[in-house]
Scaffold this motif. Structure first.
Motif, PDB file in Angstrom:
ATOM      1  N   MET A   1       1.467   8.902  -6.106  1.00 12.86           N
ATOM      2  CA  MET A   1       1.826  10.475  -5.912  1.00 12.86           C
ATOM      3  C   MET A   1       2.582  10.899  -6.795  1.00 12.86           C
ATOM      4  O   MET A   1       2.587  11.844  -7.604  1.00 12.86           O
ATOM      5  CB  MET A   1       2.250  10.625  -4.470  1.00 12.86           C
ATOM      6  CG  MET A   1       2.473  11.990  -4.032  1.00 12.86           C
ATOM      7  SD  MET A   1       2.839  12.358  -2.507  1.00 12.86           S
ATOM      8  CE  MET A   1       4.148  11.112  -2.299  1.00 12.86           C
TER       9      MET A   1
ATOM     10  N   SER B   1       9.856  10.170  -2.339  1.00 14.37           N
ATOM     11  CA  SER B   1       8.928   8.901  -2.690  1.00 14.37           C
ATOM     12  C   SER B   1       9.879   7.634  -3.200  1.00 14.37           C
ATOM     13  O   SER B   1       9.548   6.508  -2.639  1.00 14.37           O
ATOM     14  CB  SER B   1       8.085   9.241  -3.695  1.00 14.37           C
ATOM     15  OG  SER B   1       7.251  10.217  -3.505  1.00 14.37           O
TER      16      SER B   1
ATOM     17  N   ALA C   1       0.946  -1.378  -0.027  1.00 12.46           N
ATOM     18  CA  ALA C   1      -0.008  -0.074  -0.005  1.00 12.46           C
ATOM     19  C   ALA C   1       0.862   1.192  -0.083  1.00 12.46           C
ATOM     20  O   ALA C   1       0.550   2.192  -0.477  1.00 12.46           O
ATOM     21  CB  ALA C   1      -1.077  -0.016   1.227  1.00 12.46           C
TER      22      ALA C   1
ATOM     23  N   LYS D   1       2.323   1.625  -3.491  1.00 15.30           N
ATOM     24  CA  LYS D   1       1.365   2.218  -4.450  1.00 15.30           C
ATOM     25  C   LYS D   1       1.158   3.552  -4.175  1.00 15.30           C
ATOM     26  O   LYS D   1       0.900   4.174  -5.115  1.00 15.30           O
ATOM     27  CB  LYS D   1       0.190   1.218  -4.152  1.00 15.30           C
ATOM     28  CG  LYS D   1      -0.965   1.664  -5.053  1.00 15.30           C
ATOM     29  CD  LYS D   1      -2.073   0.384  -4.720  1.00 15.30           C
ATOM     30  CE  LYS D   1      -3.304   0.782  -5.663  1.00 15.30           C
ATOM     31  NZ  LYS D   1      -4.444  -0.114  -5.686  1.00 15.30           N
ATOM     32  N   GLY D   2       1.010   3.854  -3.040  1.00 13.28           N
ATOM     33  CA  GLY D   2       0.526   5.457  -2.570  1.00 13.28           C
ATOM     34  C   GLY D   2       1.742   6.362  -3.119  1.00 13.28           C
ATOM     35  O   GLY D   2       1.403   7.466  -3.707  1.00 13.28           O
ATOM     36  N   HIS D   3       2.926   6.284  -2.819  1.00 10.98           N
ATOM     37  CA  HIS D   3       4.189   6.762  -3.458  1.00 10.98           C
ATOM     38  C   HIS D   3       4.022   6.819  -4.854  1.00 10.98           C
ATOM     39  O   HIS D   3       4.363   7.924  -5.673  1.00 10.98           O
ATOM     40  CB  HIS D   3       5.339   6.416  -2.796  1.00 10.98           C
ATOM     41  CG  HIS D   3       5.384   6.984  -1.506  1.00 10.98           C
ATOM     42  ND1 HIS D   3       5.800   8.130  -0.972  1.00 10.98           N
ATOM     43  CD2 HIS D   3       5.373   6.105  -0.169  1.00 10.98           C
ATOM     44  CE1 HIS D   3       6.073   8.175   0.248  1.00 10.98           C
ATOM     45  NE2 HIS D   3       5.746   7.078   0.686  1.00 10.98           N
TER      46      HIS D   3
END
Length: 500
Positions: free
Chosen positions: A294, A309, A286, A289-291
């Motif tokens: 972004m 990131s 997660a 995936k978030g970085h």
């Protein structure tokens, strides 16, 4: 439903087959026994009666052979009268006893025998037959035994010639009839008795066979029910047969239960592994995936955000690598103990091998080894498993030694046991956490809050606990927060002192 019906049919067929086989065998043996008893008894009875007939004929011939002329009613009467007058006297202790030895023809015959005397012309002159006419004597009847009727009675006739002791000439014939009615009655009663006994015996045997067969098949039914339930629900592997029959069926049940134990263990480890992987990898996936999302939206043009990131993504990827390696180590060690029970290892050589590897990988750490035993020490543990245990302890010491980068390993012998100590001067473990450190995925609060990837999943000590339990070892932990931790591993020594 169809499967249950087929299984029930198979179960009933097995019980029925066993009952039929045992019943057929018992019935055959009982019938053979009854037939043997019947024929042997009847043959014995018939032989005994024929012997009695021969004795009667011989007695009569001896009495009548005393006359010198052909048999007539007069000389037969004279012989009988003379026999009745024969007395024998005996004196004992001054007293005189008289023994009457004279016999009539009736007294020489058995109660089921009849006699007829013939002259030398084969004419009947004297008979004991009362209700019928004596049988006519033919030439073919002499010296033979024939089955025929005498009036309403059926029996066998035996005819013999009589020769005079004085002249040696033929003076007449004697014929004795043996009435077989009594023999037939006894034979019929014997058949009824044997049939009754066999019927009763077979009935009782059938009940015993059915009960015994059901009792014999019952353990199979128990084992079958367990197999059927597992076939219907493969995930329910906690079922066990627990058969206590004291024979090969119990041994088969034990083998089956042991197989279920291992299968359950493998299934639980597989399920646990999948659950653990999904649980532990969910967070880093997660985060990555978030970085990445972004960066796709607005981080491409922001150098500072891009570096942050990328660093976070690398950090989480490194954590994932450690997680996967730890989990693979955990799976690899499980299930391999049974293959190496009874093997031993040179503890000193194994420790030196593991320390040599860490010295290459962790050049910024200082590793020391002190063999207080002063000689080679052979312990009752498989070499690879011991090296894995030492590797886990040293790796754990390295992970939690941030400031004081020193790890000390000591080998000593006491009371026929080897004691291996792995000591560090790192963060230490709180007293309330020590009893939980061998649980899988358990980490102390400090390690949970660490930003370093070195802390791992907390699987290593769980693997160590499995090794300790598999070889009946002992593990002890001494630790103080911010002062360091010492693990003491106690291993039984091998008496032969020879490494496998």
């Amino acid at each position: 439903m169809k499967n249950n019906t087929e299984v029930s049919r198979v179960r009933q067929t097995l019980s029925r087959k066993l009952s039929i086989v045992v019943f057929t065998l018992f019935f055959s043996l009982f019938t053979i026994f009854s037939v043997v008893v019947y024929f042997s008894t009847t043959r014995f009875m018939l032989h005994r009666e024929r012997t009695n007939v021969a004795k009667s004929i011989e007695n009569i011939r001896v009495r009548l052979a005393q006359t010198g002329s052909n048999l007539t009613l007069d000389n037969i009467s004279n012989i009988i009268q003379a026999q009745l007058k024969v007395d024998r006297f005996s004196k004992t202790n001054g007293s005189t006893y008289i023994y009457r030895t004279g016999q009539t023809f009736d007294s020489m015959l058995y109660f089921n025998q009849e006699m007829t005397l013939y002259d030398n012309n084969k004419r009947a002159i004297l008979t004991t037959v009362q209700d019928s006419v004596p049988k006519k004597l033919n030439g073919s009847d002499i010296d033979t035994v024939q089955i025929d009727n005498l009036g309403k009675d059926k029996g066998f006739f035996q005819s013999e010639p009589i020769y005079s002791e004085k002249t040696g000439k033929l003076i007449g014939y004697v014929q004795v009839f043996y009435n077989l009615n009594r023999y037939y009655d006894m034979r019929r009663n014997l058949i009824i008795f044997l049939v009754f006994i066999e019927t009763m015996g077979i009935g009782i045997a059938l009940m015993i066979i059915i009960l015994t067969t059901r009792r014999f098949v019952h353990p199979f039914e128990n084992l079958h029910d367990v197999m059927r339930k597992i076939a219907d629900n493969p995930s329910n592997l906690k079922l066990r047969s627990h058969i206590k029959s004291g024979d090969e069926i119990e041994e088969l049940s034990m083998i089956f239960d042991n197989m279920l134990d291992k299968l359950e263990g493998y299934t639980e480890r597989q399920s646990r592994f999948i659950s653990d992987v999904s649980h532990e990898l969910r967070t880093p996936v997660a985060v990555i995936k978030g970085h990445v999302g972004m960066l796709q939206r607005w981080g491409k043009d922001d150098a500072e955000l891009l570096d942050e990131s990328l660093a976070a993504t690398y950090h989480e990827a490194d954590r994932m690598s450690i997680m996967i390696n730890d989990m693979l180590d955990m799976i690899r060690v499980q299930g391999s103990f049974d293959l190496h029970k009874g093997k031993v290892a040179n503890l000193e050589k194994s420790i030196e091998t593991v320390l040599g590897n860490f010295k290459v990988l962790k050049e910024d750490f200082t590793f020391t080894f002190d063999n207080k035993a002063g000689a080679s020490v052979v312990g009752k543990i498989y070499k690879n498993h011991f090296e894995q245990a030492i590797m886990i302890l040293i790796d754990n010491a390295v992970k939690y030694s941030i400031n004081e980068r020193v790890v000390a390993v000591t080998l000593d012998v006491k009371d026929n046991h080897a004691i291996v100590s792995v000591k560090d001067w790192g963060e230490g473990i709180a007293e309330e956490d020590i009893k939980f450190i061998f649980d899988r995925f358990y980490r102390t609060d400090k390690s949970r809050n660490r930003t370093s990837t070195q802390a791992g999943l907390g699987i290593g000590l769980s693997v160590l606990k499995q090794i300790v339990d598999a070889y009946d070892l002992e593990i002890d932990v001494k630790s103080k927060v911010n002062e360091g931790t010492e693990f003491l591993l106690t291993i039984p020594l091998d008496d032969t002192n020879v490494e496998n």
